[in-house]
Scaffold this motif. Sequence first.
Motif, PDB file in Angstrom:
ATOM      1  N   GLU A  19      27.194 -94.626  17.607  1.00 29.55           N
ATOM      2  CA  GLU A  19      28.447 -95.234  17.160  1.00 29.55           C
ATOM      3  C   GLU A  19      28.402 -96.758  17.258  1.00 29.55           C
ATOM      4  N   GLU A  20      27.756 -97.290  18.289  1.00 26.57           N
ATOM      5  CA  GLU A  20      27.626 -98.747  18.425  1.00 26.57           C
ATOM      6  C   GLU A  20      26.806 -99.323  17.268  1.00 26.57           C
ATOM      7  N   LEU A  21      25.739 -98.631  16.893  1.00 24.48           N
ATOM      8  CA  LEU A  21      24.896 -99.108  15.789  1.00 24.48           C
ATOM      9  C   LEU A  21      25.614 -99.027  14.454  1.00 24.48           C
ATOM     10  N   THR A  22      26.322 -97.932  14.204  1.00 23.99           N
ATOM     11  CA  THR A  22      27.016 -97.808  12.915  1.00 23.99           C
ATOM     12  C   THR A  22      28.129 -98.843  12.804  1.00 23.99           C
ATOM     13  N   LYS A  23      28.838 -99.096  13.887  1.00 25.13           N
ATOM     14  CA  LYS A  23      29.877-100.135  13.862  1.00 25.13           C
ATOM     15  C   LYS A  23      29.242-101.507  13.633  1.00 25.13           C
ATOM     16  N   GLY A  24      28.091-101.730  14.252  1.00 25.75           N
ATOM     17  CA  GLY A  24      27.379-102.990  14.044  1.00 25.75           C
ATOM     18  C   GLY A  24      26.932-103.158  12.610  1.00 25.75           C
ATOM     19  N   MET A  25      26.476-102.075  12.001  1.00 24.87           N
ATOM     20  CA  MET A  25      26.050-102.152  10.610  1.00 24.87           C
ATOM     21  C   MET A  25      27.248-102.371   9.683  1.00 24.87           C
ATOM     22  N   GLU A  26      28.353-101.708   9.966  1.00 24.67           N
ATOM     23  CA  GLU A  26      29.563-101.913   9.167  1.00 24.67           C
ATOM     24  C   GLU A  26      30.011-103.368   9.239  1.00 24.67           C
ATOM     25  N   LYS A  27      29.954-103.943  10.430  1.00 22.23           N
ATOM     26  CA  LYS A  27      30.313-105.357  10.604  1.00 22.23           C
ATOM     27  C   LYS A  27      29.347-106.252   9.829  1.00 22.23           C
TER      28      LYS A  27
END
Length: 113
Positions: A19-27
Amino acid sequence: MEEFKHFVIVKFKEDVVVEELTKGMEKLVSEIDLVKSFEWGQDVESLDVLRQGFTHAFLMTFNKKEDYAAFQSHPNHVEFSEKFSTAIEKIVLLDFPSTLVKPVKEAEAEAAA
């Protein structure tokens, strides 16, 4: 003009908080205008034998190959890629000009929005 796609399929390491990585990619993609669209998902249907351990797919669309090339060298992407790479156990990357065969109908596109 053909769009250009960047398609990534990954299997994350066991201890990774995805979840941290996907949020980072979305950002990341929200900050870089070169990315026309971005979508991702986690496999929920495929048989393990067909999945071969891969669990997540990421698809970025660019207006043209040159936009993709500029994205690759963007400082924010370079920084994020270093973090993302350390979380990966297995990865497949495909970068290609896309051929649209069946476009989304306008009514469907509006309903989805």
